[in-house]
Design an enzyme around this catalytic site. Structure first.
Site, PDB file in Angstrom:
ATOM      1  N   THR A  52       0.828  -1.212   0.000  1.00 29.30           N
ATOM      2  CA  THR A  52       0.000   0.000   0.000  1.00 29.30           C
ATOM      3  C   THR A  52       0.863   1.263   0.000  1.00 29.30           C
ATOM      4  O   THR A  52       1.991   1.255   0.515  1.00 29.30           O
ATOM      5  CB  THR A  52      -0.902  -0.003   1.265  1.00 29.30           C
ATOM      6  OG1 THR A  52      -1.401   1.306   1.492  1.00 29.30           O
ATOM      7  CG2 THR A  52      -0.150  -0.422   2.519  1.00 29.30           C
ATOM      8  N   ASP A  53       0.315   2.334  -0.537  1.00 23.16           N
ATOM      9  CA  ASP A  53       1.035   3.621  -0.499  1.00 23.16           C
ATOM     10  C   ASP A  53       1.199   4.125   0.939  1.00 23.16           C
ATOM     11  O   ASP A  53       2.035   4.983   1.212  1.00 23.16           O
ATOM     12  CB  ASP A  53       0.315   4.676  -1.356  1.00 23.16           C
ATOM     13  CG  ASP A  53      -1.109   4.993  -0.915  1.00 23.16           C
ATOM     14  OD1 ASP A  53      -1.636   4.313  -0.004  1.00 23.16           O
ATOM     15  OD2 ASP A  53      -1.710   5.913  -1.501  1.00 23.16           O
ATOM     16  N   LYS A  90       2.339  -3.453   7.230  1.00 21.80           N
ATOM     17  CA  LYS A  90       2.522  -3.673   5.773  1.00 21.80           C
ATOM     18  C   LYS A  90       3.964  -3.348   5.369  1.00 21.80           C
ATOM     19  O   LYS A  90       4.562  -4.056   4.551  1.00 21.80           O
ATOM     20  CB  LYS A  90       1.537  -2.815   4.973  1.00 21.80           C
ATOM     21  CG  LYS A  90       0.078  -3.187   5.132  1.00 21.80           C
ATOM     22  CD  LYS A  90      -0.281  -4.566   4.612  1.00 21.80           C
ATOM     23  CE  LYS A  90      -0.220  -4.679   3.106  1.00 21.80           C
ATOM     24  NZ  LYS A  90      -0.702  -6.003   2.636  1.00 21.80           N
TER      25      LYS A  90
HETATM   26  N1  LIG Z   1      -8.363  -1.536  -0.015  1.00 23.27           N
HETATM   27  C1  LIG Z   1      -7.419  -0.692  -0.429  1.00 23.27           C
HETATM   28  O1  LIG Z   1      -7.708   0.458  -0.768  1.00 23.27           O
HETATM   29  C2  LIG Z   1      -5.976  -1.152  -0.516  1.00 23.27           C
HETATM   30  C3  LIG Z   1      -5.046  -0.313  -1.113  1.00 23.27           C
HETATM   31  C4  LIG Z   1      -3.723  -0.761  -1.244  1.00 23.27           C
HETATM   32  C5  LIG Z   1      -3.369  -2.016  -0.775  1.00 23.27           C
HETATM   33  N2  LIG Z   1      -4.292  -2.797  -0.177  1.00 23.27           N
HETATM   34  C6  LIG Z   1      -3.869  -4.149   0.265  1.00 23.27           C
HETATM   35  O2  LIG Z   1      -4.579  -5.069  -0.538  1.00 23.27           O
HETATM   36  C7  LIG Z   1      -4.848  -6.266   0.198  1.00 23.27           C
HETATM   37  C8  LIG Z   1      -6.324  -6.576   0.140  1.00 23.27           C
HETATM   38  O3  LIG Z   1      -7.037  -5.467   0.688  1.00 23.27           O
HETATM   39  P1  LIG Z   1      -8.634  -5.517   0.769  1.00 23.27           P
HETATM   40  O4  LIG Z   1      -9.102  -4.133   0.839  1.00 23.27           O
HETATM   41  O5  LIG Z   1      -9.153  -6.432  -0.270  1.00 23.27           O
HETATM   42  O6  LIG Z   1      -8.805  -6.204   2.200  1.00 23.27           O
HETATM   43  P2  LIG Z   1     -10.069  -6.932   2.821  1.00 23.27           P
HETATM   44  O7  LIG Z   1     -10.025  -6.631   4.282  1.00 23.27           O
HETATM   45  O8  LIG Z   1     -11.302  -6.640   2.058  1.00 23.27           O
HETATM   46  O9  LIG Z   1      -9.744  -8.491   2.597  1.00 23.27           O
HETATM   47  C9  LIG Z   1      -8.742  -9.160   3.313  1.00 23.27           C
HETATM   48  C10 LIG Z   1      -8.989 -10.666   3.157  1.00 23.27           C
HETATM   49  O10 LIG Z   1      -7.913 -11.351   3.827  1.00 23.27           O
HETATM   50  C11 LIG Z   1      -8.485 -12.410   4.598  1.00 23.27           C
HETATM   51  N3  LIG Z   1      -7.590 -12.667   5.738  1.00 23.27           N
HETATM   52  C12 LIG Z   1      -7.339 -11.860   6.800  1.00 23.27           C
HETATM   53  N4  LIG Z   1      -6.502 -12.467   7.644  1.00 23.27           N
HETATM   54  C13 LIG Z   1      -6.205 -13.674   7.106  1.00 23.27           C
HETATM   55  C14 LIG Z   1      -5.372 -14.757   7.509  1.00 23.27           C
HETATM   56  N5  LIG Z   1      -4.695 -14.722   8.656  1.00 23.27           N
HETATM   57  N6  LIG Z   1      -5.293 -15.845   6.699  1.00 23.27           N
HETATM   58  C15 LIG Z   1      -5.998 -15.903   5.543  1.00 23.27           C
HETATM   59  N7  LIG Z   1      -6.814 -14.908   5.120  1.00 23.27           N
HETATM   60  C16 LIG Z   1      -6.904 -13.816   5.888  1.00 23.27           C
HETATM   61  C17 LIG Z   1      -9.844 -11.890   5.032  1.00 23.27           C
HETATM   62  O11 LIG Z   1     -10.707 -12.950   5.401  1.00 23.27           O
HETATM   63  C18 LIG Z   1     -10.294 -11.146   3.781  1.00 23.27           C
HETATM   64  O12 LIG Z   1     -10.957 -12.014   2.885  1.00 23.27           O
HETATM   65  C19 LIG Z   1      -4.321  -6.028   1.610  1.00 23.27           C
HETATM   66  O13 LIG Z   1      -3.052  -6.629   1.709  1.00 23.27           O
HETATM   67  C20 LIG Z   1      -4.204  -4.505   1.704  1.00 23.27           C
HETATM   68  O14 LIG Z   1      -3.178  -4.133   2.590  1.00 23.27           O
HETATM   69  C21 LIG Z   1      -5.593  -2.404  -0.030  1.00 23.27           C
END
Ligand SMILES: NC(=O)c1ccc[n+]([C@@H]2O[C@H](COP(=O)([O-])OP(=O)(O)OC[C@H]3O[C@@H](n4cnc5c(N)ncnc54)[C@H](O)[C@@H]3O)[C@@H](O)[C@H]2O)c1
Length: 362
Positions: free
Chosen positions: A139-140, A170
């Site tokens: 992530t940023d 992260k």
């Molecule tokens: N949402 C954003 O705007 C954004 C931006 C940049 C990066 N990210 C990164 O992208 C990734 C996904 O983000 P998102 O928004 O889809 O998150 P989210 O919270 O919607 O989904 C996370 C998923 O991970 C699963 N999870 C959590 N802990 C777990 C574990 N111990 N073992 C297995 N599964 C597990 C959860 O059940 C869920 O399905 C993350 O790594 C986040 O840091 C998100």
């Protein structure tokens, strides 16, 4: 081999979440001969409703597994011998990280190290030559916070300076991922993306929360004065970028991904309210619903991404304009009230057991 003909196996972690489920749809929609294995422990953020339409697709497999579980993750590597690992699984909500940092460290750092270790053991010394790739979805926010009134942007050389327990976890994972390249030559890549929006986002996050509250005529909380700025990118543009980095990115490199689309929270909330009013024709959805609440602790002021590297090296650029993407997103949540309600009532988790029994097919 042209796109659509390759026979690759993707191991996607956290595929029942927002971006992971969009990515799985993207891969299955854009290729024929693929296998996608989704491992997800189904925390409150994991929602199998996001994957209903593909649960009987022969190319798709689900295993309810915690990424911190060595034996279980090893078993998946043995069973499927994945070519690519895309590590989405994480605790992802900054507010929750302020209340409970430990689980963020445990999953986001410990879980990532566990999956890295399993990849290393399964892929062995010839991982690079045999085309294996481990992509860490970062992530940023790892770069910290920019000043509100400046044109500064984060690029890949910006030192990491995380400020919340979420971003610190992260950033720590990113450092571990790099260490697995430097130490063992594990073929890793890292992407650092700005804020995503689109369908299937858990309604604790700003955009779906605001839509859900607006259509229910409930107060819409805005932190502080709403001046904090985020750079928004449609999730489909993020998924295309991840796909490109996996296929053509240079091993060990970091790629920033951003929409060049900075908006302050208050303007965003006002835009969403206007769209909700327009789409529903309900004039009682208006800015009077906005309630300013005490600011988030340590709230980062501004994120801004320079995505020149992925543009020039891989030819990626966003395709969804913010106005178009936001209007579509608001319509999606309004037209998928059942999806929203099943989360609000907790029903989406009641169906986990029967769904996993059905989907854990061999
Ligand atoms: N949402 C954003 O705007 C954004 C931006 C940049 C990066 N990210 C990164 O992208 C990734 C996904 O983000 P998102 O928004 O889809 O998150 P989210 O919270 O919607 O989904 C996370 C998923 O991970 C699963 N999870 C959590 N802990 C777990 C574990 N111990 N073992 C297995 N599964 C597990 C959860 O059940 C869920 O399905 C993350 O790594 C986040 O840091 C998100």
């Amino acid at each position: 081999m042209p796109k659509g003909c390759e026979t690759r196996t993707y191991l996607v972690t956290g595929g029942a979440g927002f971006i992971g489920s969009n990515f799985i749809h993207h891969i299955l929609d854009s290729r024929e001969n693929v296998t996608v294995v989704n491992i997800d422990t189904l925390t409150y953020a994991g929602n199998l409703d996001n994957l209903r339409d593909i649960e009987t697709d022969e190319r798709y497999f689900f295993r309810r597994i915690d990424i911190r579980d060595r034996q279980a993750v090893e078993g998946v590597f043995r069973e499927f011998n994945p070519d690519y690992v895309v590590n989405f699984a994480a605790e992802s909500h900054v507010d929750r990280s302020i209340n409970d940092p430990f689980v963020f460290a445990s999953t986001n750092i410990g879980g990532t190290v566990n999956v890295l270790t399993c990849a290393l053991m399964a892929w062995g010394a010839n991982a690079i030559q045999s085309g294996k790739r481990f992509l860490q979805i970062s992530t940023d926010e790892v770069y910290g916070s920019l000043e509100l009134n400046s044109n500064n942007l984060f690029n890949e050389e910006t030192p990491i300076s995380p400020r919340s327990p979420y971003s610190a976890s992260k950033a720590s994972a990113d450092v571990m991922v790099k260490a697995f390249y430097e130490t063992y030559k594990l073929p890793v890549l890292i992407t650092r993306c700005s804020n995503n929006y689109g369908s299937f986002q858990f309604p604790e996050k700003l955009i779906p929360l605001c839509i859900a509250r607006a259509v229910a005529h409930e107060e819409i909380p805005v932190y502080g004065t709403g001046e904090n700025i985020r750079d928004w990118l449609h999730v489909s543009d993020h998924c295309r970028a991840i796909d490109l980095v996996l296929e053509n990115g240079t091993i060990s490199q970091i790629y920033n991904i951003g929409g060049n689309n900075e908006v302050c929270n208050l303007s965003l909330v006002k835009k969403i309210i206007a769209l909700c009013e327009e789409i529903t024709g309900d004039s009682s959805i208006n800015e009077r619903l906005i309630t300013f609440v005490e600011d988030r602790k340590g709230h980062d002021l501004r994120y801004g991404i320079c995505a020149d590297k992925i543009r020039s090296e891989l030819g990626w650029c966003p395709q969804v304009s913010f106005d178009h993407g936001l209007a579509n997103t608001v319509s999606w949540y309004i037209n998928n009230q059942e999806w929203v309600q099943r989360i609000r009532t907790g029903e989406y988790q009641h169906s986990i057991k029967s769904s996993t029994d059905q989907m854990n097919r061999v």
